[in-house]
Design a protein around this motif. Structure first.
Motif, PDB file in Angstrom:
ATOM      1  N   THR A 122      32.659  48.123  31.790  1.00 56.21           N
ATOM      2  CA  THR A 122      31.119  47.166  32.075  1.00 56.21           C
ATOM      3  C   THR A 122      30.677  46.772  33.011  1.00 56.21           C
ATOM      4  N   GLY A 123      29.097  46.094  33.436  1.00 56.35           N
ATOM      5  CA  GLY A 123      28.874  46.264  34.082  1.00 56.35           C
ATOM      6  C   GLY A 123      29.752  44.489  35.481  1.00 56.35           C
ATOM      7  N   GLU A 124      30.557  43.753  34.931  1.00 56.66           N
ATOM      8  CA  GLU A 124      31.242  42.899  35.337  1.00 56.66           C
ATOM      9  C   GLU A 124      32.364  43.917  35.848  1.00 56.66           C
ATOM     10  N   GLU A 125      33.476  44.442  35.483  1.00 57.82           N
ATOM     11  CA  GLU A 125      34.508  44.826  36.190  1.00 57.82           C
ATOM     12  C   GLU A 125      33.603  46.467  37.143  1.00 57.82           C
ATOM     13  N   PHE A 126      32.904  46.739  37.004  1.00 60.29           N
ATOM     14  CA  PHE A 126      32.057  47.279  38.226  1.00 60.29           C
ATOM     15  C   PHE A 126      31.954  46.418  39.233  1.00 60.29           C
ATOM     16  N   ILE A 127      31.024  44.997  38.982  1.00 58.38           N
ATOM     17  CA  ILE A 127      31.501  44.508  40.346  1.00 58.38           C
ATOM     18  C   ILE A 127      32.989  43.778  40.936  1.00 58.38           C
ATOM     19  N   PHE A 128      33.998  43.634  39.923  1.00 60.27           N
ATOM     20  CA  PHE A 128      35.220  43.328  40.053  1.00 60.27           C
ATOM     21  C   PHE A 128      35.616  44.705  41.324  1.00 60.27           C
ATOM     22  N   HIS A 129      35.241  45.611  41.032  1.00 61.13           N
ATOM     23  CA  HIS A 129      35.909  46.763  41.613  1.00 61.13           C
ATOM     24  C   HIS A 129      35.260  47.705  42.677  1.00 61.13           C
ATOM     25  N   ILE A 130      33.907  46.829  42.699  1.00 59.31           N
ATOM     26  CA  ILE A 130      33.299  47.237  44.065  1.00 59.31           C
ATOM     27  C   ILE A 130      33.856  46.562  44.873  1.00 59.31           C
TER      28      ILE A 130
END
Length: 89
Positions: free
Chosen positions: A36-44
């Motif tokens: 998800t986009g939210e997961e992407f943000i936290f991975h970055i």
């Protein structure tokens, strides 16, 4: 302009770039496949790179829950369909 088919692909592309090659912003869909986009943000954010953290993130979604999104580093939220004037802003 760089594109990625999902969040994992985007992260891999970003990891390979040098800071001077980073995009001026990331336009991110919240409902991507595989991540998800939210997961992407936290991975970055977990990568811990000052340079990556400085890239503004614009989130785009048709999901009404986007208004409640409280993810770090989200600079702007755009409701789909995207209005070009809103994107330019």
């Amino acid at each position: 302009i760089q594109t990625a088919t999902n969040g994992f692909a985007a992260i891999e592309k970003l990891k390979k770039l040098k800071p001077h090659e980073y995009p001026c912003c990331i336009i991110l869909d919240l409902m991507m496949p595989e991540m998800t986009g939210e997961e992407f943000i936290f991975h970055i954010q977990a990568l811990g790179s000052f340079h990556l953290d400085s890239i503004p993130i614009v989130v785009s979604s048709a999901d009404p829950k986007m208004a409640q999104l409280d993810a770090p580093r989200v600079t702007y939220k755009l409701k789909k369909p995207i209005n070009i004037e809103d994107l330019e802003e």
